[in-house]
Design a protein around this motif. Structure first.
Motif, PDB file in Angstrom:
ATOM      1  N   GLU A  92       0.841  -1.196   0.000  1.00  0.00           N
ATOM      2  CA  GLU A  92       0.000   0.000   0.000  1.00  0.00           C
ATOM      3  C   GLU A  92       0.874   1.245   0.000  1.00  0.00           C
ATOM      4  N   LEU A  93       0.604   2.132  -0.941  1.00  0.00           N
ATOM      5  CA  LEU A  93       1.327   3.388  -1.054  1.00  0.00           C
ATOM      6  C   LEU A  93       0.403   4.527  -0.646  1.00  0.00           C
ATOM      7  N   VAL A  94       0.800   5.307   0.347  1.00  0.00           N
ATOM      8  CA  VAL A  94       0.024   6.476   0.761  1.00  0.00           C
ATOM      9  C   VAL A  94       0.647   7.700   0.113  1.00  0.00           C
ATOM     10  N   ALA A  95      -0.140   8.388  -0.686  1.00  0.00           N
ATOM     11  CA  ALA A  95       0.368   9.527  -1.437  1.00  0.00           C
ATOM     12  C   ALA A  95       0.674  10.697  -0.515  1.00  0.00           C
ATOM     13  N   LYS A  96       1.624  11.519  -0.944  1.00  0.00           N
ATOM     14  CA  LYS A  96       1.988  12.732  -0.224  1.00  0.00           C
ATOM     15  C   LYS A  96       1.455  13.940  -0.985  1.00  0.00           C
ATOM     16  N   LEU A  97       1.051  14.940  -0.226  1.00  0.00           N
ATOM     17  CA  LEU A  97       0.585  16.184  -0.824  1.00  0.00           C
ATOM     18  C   LEU A  97       1.788  17.100  -1.034  1.00  0.00           C
TER      19      LEU A  97
END
Length: 790
Positions: free
Chosen positions: A75-80
């Protein structure tokens, strides 16, 4: 100079593979706020790596706060990040053979987003999850409205705009979208949940506790994805004001918005009957009607659906008959250009009403694209009429590309008018419709599915004529050491049936009293109303961050507007805006979510396959299944498509890239559909009767009135009491017929009836009881004199 545009058509029997297979939505509603989690499953069923692009709608005022991708067990959690930086990282990742995911808000409209799923290998899947938080809009019947936008229509790009900044919208006819939707909702509220209604089939509502403050509901399986999904939630004691405090995050940066507590105030005044029955008799009413080609779409996909432009014409008839004598009015039509019925607003009387009605009959959706900015500029350049407050009514299907410029203009002129907005049909821009009303201190309405436009518009006319809540002030009573910073713009006006949510940041700490209070004070007619709410400064337990992010979103929108206004502080405002977005995790026009999966790192040989995921769209008569449509900006008026040569039924693709003259195309369209577009005759008996009413509120006794009432001229004459004026008799019969046979449509004819009753009373008729008795006998109804307002 006409716009250049391109349209691509392909036969749906042989489409390119669409990698999006399903959309699953979980909604968690807490009081007036919804947290929405959408998971989109992409599968590459082709033999080469691909990039999928999905342009889709979200509610205009939502706070997009999470984006992640699941690849197998990873799982990849995107960065803002800064938007330009995120775009560069995305391109670099694809060039290096990595997988990348990019999610960004449109530069021109905050309700349109673009998702790029890059370099998905053959046979692999990716589950994309995005989370946003949204306020629930209050409806006239005290329901809270949740809407999951499904339909995204192409947005027309004005000629003076940079079309390269517009997201390309791909649409297919509603109902043939090549992916499925599942939706479930969990409801939680301090007040019991009374019921849930929807425009889509639902499973039975299931309560989760004895006091009915928690419940869940879901869409029935097999949803066709042919419309926006709407849920109407009904709570008990909806008018009770509330103050909800959400604790800050200990991990957040000190003194930042996310570190401090945030309070959300709900203000929903209940108007007494004496106020709601008090209507103004003055004002300047300006009706601005979209006449672009897209208004020639049907209101919904059901059988016998009315065209949007025809529904707007019926609504104008009702409005023109409902205006008070002595007010002022004008009507604008807009498309690629605009026109007005009168050079300036005219006094409402029999002659001006008749002139306007004659022009309404000739209105068609023949004015090209959707450019609303210029007519608004022309209206605001006109001087206001003393003692006649300006009320603007805007009717549009919301397919514009310069939403932010339009809202900036309305806000700039807010002190000279109020703006009431109406989104017509599926796919109307929530950012435009709600923004017009918010910046114009008015009220927004959406007409979707099988909704009738007329009742909602007449409801807004009542708001415009009724007294409003004014002089709104918020006073805080906080312990020493605690201060407050308001996140929401100042609240200037509230109408009957309108609710406001206000956000504030609580700074500092108190060593003593853990309680605080706030007093909301406002004026309604000549009375001052106060509501005091107490709250705990340090809530216990995990309160989440939904209120924080909605507060951040409110401040972000204000800063974006301030930045667009320019000036020496614009650069500093941009930096503050960027910092707030990154700290709160809420996207803005300068930021985007980026996630990169560094897998094999092998450079892709040759170009990636490019697949565009379509959204449901509404289509003109004669343009729809079995073909889908993809339009690349700058968008044409949809009506021009009817001017194009027929697409061979067995063709795979046909491409047009040309410059067309708007008027020439509309002339061709007129020839093709001349027998179908304009309906001069009214077939609805209610509209027939209303069309016969005089501006004063009276009716003449003639054959036309007799026909609507289902009687002959002789029957009307024979039953008329002696000595009664014919117009008084005809007007009283019309009133009796409305109350006796059209009571379910009362919202539509309420002002017509009020004018009629006032006119009869002004004639000082001495035999009203006898007339009512004779009229009931003639029409076969039993309406009491008091019911008529006499």
């Amino acid at each position: 100079m006409a716009s250049t545009w391109r349209c691509f058509f392909w036969h749906t029997n042989c489409p390119a593979a669409v990698p999006l297979k399903s959309v699953e939505v979980e909604v968690k509603v807490q009081g007036h706020v919804a947290t929405v989690s959408s998971t989109l499953l992409y599968v590459n069923g082709e033999e080469r790596p691909l990039e999928a692009v999905f342009v889709f709608p979200l509610p205009g005022e939502c706070a997009l706060c999470h984006f992640s991708a699941k690849l197998g067990d990873t799982e990849l959690v995107a960065k803002l990040q800064d938007k330009q930086t995120a775009r560069e990282k995305y391109d670099d990742a694809l060039s290096s053979g990595h997988q990348a995911f990019l999610l960004e808000e449109s530069d021109q409209s905050p309700d349109v987003f673009q998702l790029n799923v890059g370099s998905l290998p053959p046979g692999e899947s990716a589950a994309i999850t995005l989370v946003y938080i949204s306020e629930l809009a209050m409806q006239a019947d005290d329901a809270l409205r949740f809407c999951l936008p499904a339909v995204l229509n192409p947005r027309y790009t004005p000629q003076d705009m940079d079309s390269s900044k517009m997201a390309t919208v791909t649409s297919v006819p509603a109902g043939v979208v090549p992916y499925t939707l599942a939706l479930s909702a969990h409801l939680s509220s301090p007040q019991p949940v009374s019921k849930v209604e929807s425009n889509c089939p639902l499973e039975p509502l299931e309560y989760l506790n004895p006091d009915k403050t928690e419940a869940k509901v879901s869409l029935c399986s097999g949803h066709m994805f042919d419309r926006d999904v709407e849920l109407l939630l009904y709570y008990q004691d909806a008018h009770k004001p509330t103050a909800i405090v959400e604790a800050g995050q200990d991990s957040a940066e000190p003194a930042s918005l996310m570190r401090d507590p945030v309070v959300m105030l709900s203000c929903y005044p209940e108007f007494p009957a004496a106020v709601t029955s008090s209507l103004a008799s003055c004002g300047e009413f300006i009706f601005v009607v979209d006449r672009s080609g897209s208004m020639d779409c049907s209101m919904h996909s059901g059988k016998d659906a009315q065209m949007r432009i025809d529904s707007a014409k019926d609504t104008l008839l009702l409005l023109l008959k409902s205006l008070p004598m002595g007010c002022y009015f004008n009507i604008y039509g807009f498309g690629s250009h605009f026109e007005h019925f009168f050079p300036k607003s005219v006094e409402y009387n029999q002659k001006t009403m008749d002139d306007a009605l004659g022009k309404v009959k000739g209105m068609r959706a023949d004015m090209g694209g959707t450019e609303i900015l210029q007519p608004l500029k022309h209206i605001y350049s006109q001087p206001c009429i003393p003692n006649h407050p300006r009320q603007l009514f805007v009717f549009t299907d919301g397919e514009v590309g310069n939403t932010k410029h339009v809202l900036d203009l309305v806000k700039l002129n807010v002190n000279s008018h109020r703006c009431f907005s109406f989104g017509i049909g599926e796919g109307a821009s929530t950012a435009l419709i709600t923004g017009l009303a918010k910046e114009g201190s008015g009220h927004a309405q959406f007409i979707t599915g099988t909704d009738r436009m007329q009742p909602k518009v007449m409801q807004s006319l009542r708001y415009a004529l009724q007294p409003a809540v004014r002089d709104i002030s918020v006073e805080w009573n906080l312990p020493d050491g605690v201060s407050v910073t308001t996140l929401s713009p100042p609240l200037k006006v509230l109408f009957h049936g309108q609710r406001a949510l206000l956000y504030a940041q609580l700074k500092g700490e108190s060593t003593g009293n853990p309680e605080g209070s706030v007093t909301i004070q406002y004026s309604l007619l000549e009375e001052t109303v106060k509501n005091q709410l107490s709250f705990c400064l340090k809530p216990t337990g995990d309160t989440g961050v939904s209120v924080h992010r909605l507060g951040a979103r409110a401040l972000i929108r204000s800063l974006e507007m301030e930045e667009r206004a320019g000036g020496p502080e614009a650069k500093a405002v941009r930096e503050k805006l960027l910092q707030l977005s990154l700290q709160s995790g809420v996207s803005c026009t300068h930021t985007a979510f980026i996630a990169i999966h560094k897998a094999s790192g092998q450079t892709v040989q040759g170009p990636l396959l490019h697949r565009t995921v379509p959204t449901p769209g509404m289509f003109l008569r004669g343009i729809g299944p079995p073909m889908a449509m993809c339009c690349s900006a700058p968008m044409p008026p949809m009506a021009r498509m009817a001017c194009m040569p027929a697409v061979p039924s067995n063709s795979m693709a046909v491409c047009y890239d040309s410059c067309l003259d708007v008027e020439e195309c509309c002339d061709d369209l007129d020839d093709e559909f001349s027998s179908d577009v304009v309906q001069e005759s009214l077939t609805n008996p209610l509209l027939q009767l209303i069309s016969l009413q005089k501006a004063s509120g009276s009716w003449d006794m003639d054959s036309s009135v007799a026909n609507v009432l289902g009687k002959t001229d002789d029957q009307l004459a024979n039953m008329m009491p002696k000595g009664v004026d014919k117009a008084v008799w005809a007007t009283l019969l019309a009133l009796l017929w409305l109350y006796g046979f059209q009571l379910e449509a009362r919202d539509e004819w309420q002002f017509v009836a009020m004018k009629a009753a006032s006119w009869i009373q002004a004639q000082k008729v001495g035999c009203v009881p006898q007339c009512v008795q004779a009229g009931n006998a003639l029409l076969g109804c039993q309406v009491q004199q008091e019911t008529l307002g006499l």
